[in-house]
Design a protein around this motif. Structure first.
Motif, PDB file in Angstrom:
ATOM      1  N   VAL A  92       0.848  -1.188   0.000  1.00  0.00           N
ATOM      2  CA  VAL A  92       0.000   0.000   0.000  1.00  0.00           C
ATOM      3  C   VAL A  92       0.885   1.240   0.000  1.00  0.00           C
ATOM      4  O   VAL A  92       1.870   1.311   0.732  1.00  0.00           O
ATOM      5  N   LEU A 147       0.752   5.738  -1.237  1.00  0.00           N
ATOM      6  CA  LEU A 147       0.030   6.866  -1.808  1.00  0.00           C
ATOM      7  C   LEU A 147       1.027   7.809  -2.463  1.00  0.00           C
ATOM      8  O   LEU A 147       2.179   7.917  -2.020  1.00  0.00           O
ATOM      9  N   ASP A 202      -2.700   9.994  -6.542  1.00  0.00           N
ATOM     10  CA  ASP A 202      -3.925   9.714  -5.789  1.00  0.00           C
ATOM     11  C   ASP A 202      -4.602  11.039  -5.433  1.00  0.00           C
ATOM     12  O   ASP A 202      -4.001  11.908  -4.782  1.00  0.00           O
ATOM     13  N   TYR A 251     -10.737   4.944   0.847  1.00  0.00           N
ATOM     14  CA  TYR A 251      -9.998   4.941  -0.417  1.00  0.00           C
ATOM     15  C   TYR A 251      -8.975   3.805  -0.451  1.00  0.00           C
ATOM     16  O   TYR A 251      -8.864   3.077  -1.440  1.00  0.00           O
ATOM     17  N   LEU A 252      -8.231   3.642   0.645  1.00  0.00           N
ATOM     18  CA  LEU A 252      -7.187   2.618   0.685  1.00  0.00           C
ATOM     19  C   LEU A 252      -7.777   1.214   0.794  1.00  0.00           C
ATOM     20  O   LEU A 252      -7.222   0.267   0.240  1.00  0.00           O
ATOM     21  N   LYS A 286      -8.561   0.407  -2.597  1.00  0.00           N
ATOM     22  CA  LYS A 286      -7.343   0.237  -3.385  1.00  0.00           C
ATOM     23  C   LYS A 286      -6.653  -1.094  -3.084  1.00  0.00           C
ATOM     24  O   LYS A 286      -6.172  -1.779  -3.998  1.00  0.00           O
ATOM     25  N   TRP A 290      -8.036  -2.125   8.183  1.00  0.00           N
ATOM     26  CA  TRP A 290      -7.567  -0.736   8.335  1.00  0.00           C
ATOM     27  C   TRP A 290      -6.377  -0.677   9.290  1.00  0.00           C
ATOM     28  O   TRP A 290      -5.421   0.070   9.053  1.00  0.00           O
ATOM     29  N   ILE A 307      -3.364  -1.779   7.318  1.00  0.00           N
ATOM     30  CA  ILE A 307      -2.989  -0.730   6.357  1.00  0.00           C
ATOM     31  C   ILE A 307      -2.296   0.414   7.080  1.00  0.00           C
ATOM     32  O   ILE A 307      -1.247   0.909   6.641  1.00  0.00           O
ATOM     33  N   LEU A 351       1.532   2.092   6.718  1.00  0.00           N
ATOM     34  CA  LEU A 351       1.739   3.511   6.417  1.00  0.00           C
ATOM     35  C   LEU A 351       2.582   4.189   7.483  1.00  0.00           C
ATOM     36  O   LEU A 351       3.442   5.022   7.175  1.00  0.00           O
TER      37      LEU A 351
END
Length: 448
Positions: free
Chosen positions: A119, A121, A125, A308-309, A312, A352, A355, A359
């Motif tokens: 993942v 960005l 994006d 959004y993620l 994605k 989440w 993810i 990040l």
């Protein structure tokens, strides 16, 4: 002690731990010696019970306890050192072990593994970012609130909107006369501006002291039991018995006269020397409101980032059987029905979480003690700001934040807020933001 991990598939594995007598013998012997010093057994002085009796009576339980501690310690070390990306805790398989006869033991555990995914960005994006407009009306309301704090209350002769009335309230019969045995409330207080019915409210326009007016409280307050019970001084269940007209003899009219916008008020609200006239004062108030809205905009941005993620990354693969067992283990009192009803939602939260972990790591986000302290102060400042208190003394912020930091759950919440804040700032700098100006009403409707 030998520990190994065998993958079953991409998201599950079996961990096997083999324990030999040499791994635990010294610990067991030491534990039995310590126990011998404390045991009271009839016929023997304390500390003098033969070791044979101690082993016979307590040997198995001590062995089990020491093996369990050793197992937890070494399995934990193995998972950390080998960076096993495990979800939940190891789930024991059915191990055929006899602690009374066996000397070597083998334990197996089912392990749920986190799914592998990427993942990231970039400027490619595009995400919306909502800038909430601060209107003159908002500033007016805030300034009005400050002037009301220094307001004076004066007795006046004629009624205007928002004045408070005090007088004699008397129930009338169907002929408009004072009802025999009806309700009478001396010193009744009300503000017609709070009435729900405009026609009833209009009855009081321009009324003067000693005027006697006739109105219907039930109609005026739209049959609100709580308001009527308070005005008529009766129980809520008795309100329905008094739905007719009442007379109200005005004895007193009180008007609030807002305070003036003085230098003293400017200093009290903003701090000394922050504003020297009304224009500067209003500009500072507008800036403070905008700051509060900025936090709301960031909150919405992170909600949108999450959606959004998640889209994605797509649907991640999990070891559903193991994950449900873990969830059931953590919610034994709620049972399988709870697990089945909430499993999909728990996977959304877990996705989440995974993810966000990636990040945070990719952006090198760290949380220092100073970050937590600063966030405690900022949280306290924001809480005061909700009540219009902008100029909060540093000492007060310090004291409130110190109390917050004494509670473990508060510290955990602050750590999460620091991470969210730093991550939000990092992501805003990476993506292309589509700034959209919206009203506060439009922004609030996004959460309905």
């Amino acid at each position: 002690m030998n520990i190994s991990l065998q993958n079953v598939d991409k998201v599950s594995a079996v961990l096997t731990a083999q324990i030999e007598k040499a791994d635990y013998q010294e610990k067991v012997e030491k534990a039995l010696k310590t126990l011998r010093q404390r045991v009271n057994m009839p016929g023997f002085r304390k500390g003098m019970v033969p070791m044979g009796l101690i082993k016979k009576q307590y040997g198995t339980s001590v062995l089990l306890e020491e093996v369990d501690k050793l197992l937890q310690e070494k399995v934990g070390e193995y998972i950390r050192e080998n960076k096993v990306n495990m979800l939940g805790t190891p789930l024991p398989k059915e191990n055929n072990i006899n602690f009374e006869t066996d000397e070597n033991f083998e334990f197996s555990f089912d392990i749920a593994l986190a799914p592998e995914f990427n993942v990231e960005l970039s400027a490619a994006d595009n995400l919306d970012y909502y800038d909430i407009n601060v209107t003159d009306e908002m500033v007016d309301q805030q300034v009005k609130m400050y002037t009301q704090r220094t307001a004076k209350y004066e007795k006046v002769e004629d009624y205007q909107d928002n004045d408070m009335l005090k007088g004699l309230l008397a129930e009338l019969d169907e002929n408009g006369n004072t009802k025999e045995g009806g309700l009478q409330v001396e010193g009744a207080v009300m503000m017609p501006s709070y009435m729900k019915n405009d026609d009833q409210k209009a009855i009081f326009n321009g009324a003067k002291v000693n005027t006697v007016l006739v109105f219907n409280p039930s109609v005026a307050f739209d049959n609100n039991e709580a308001e009527l019970a308070s005005l008529l001084k009766v129980k809520k269940e008795d309100v329905a018995a008094h739905t007719g007209n009442f007379s109200f003899q005005i004895e007193e009219i009180t008007r609030m006269i807002p305070g003036e916008l003085t230098q003293e008020l400017f200093d009290q609200v903003l701090g000394e020397g922050k504003a020297s006239n009304e224009e500067e004062f209003r500009a500072q108030i507008k800036e403070a409101i905008a700051k509060q809205f900025e936090g709301d905009s960031d909150y919405k941005f992170m909600i949108d980032v999450r959606a959004y993620l998640a889209n994605k990354v797509g649907k991640l693969e999990f070891a559903d059987g193991l994950m449900k067992r873990i969830m059931l283990e953590n919610n034994k009192e709620k049972g399988e029905e709870f697990v089945n009803e909430n499993y999909d939602k728990s996977l959304e939260e877990l996705t989440w979480h995974l993810i966000k972990e990636k990040l945070v790591e990719a952006n090198g986000i760290k949380v220092e003690q100073g970050d937590i302290t600063d966030m405690a102060k900022e949280t306290t400042r924001a809480q005061f700001a909700q009540y219009g208190m902008i100029n909060v003394p540093d000492e007060l912020l310090e004291n409130y934040s110190k109390e917050m930091l004494k509670k473990r759950e508060s510290v955990e919440a602050l750590v999460n807020r620091v991470i969210e804040s730093k991550l939000g700032d990092a992501l805003k700098a990476q993506v292309t933001l589509n700034h959209k100006a919206v009203s506060a009403e439009e922004f609030n409707q996004m959460f309905q």
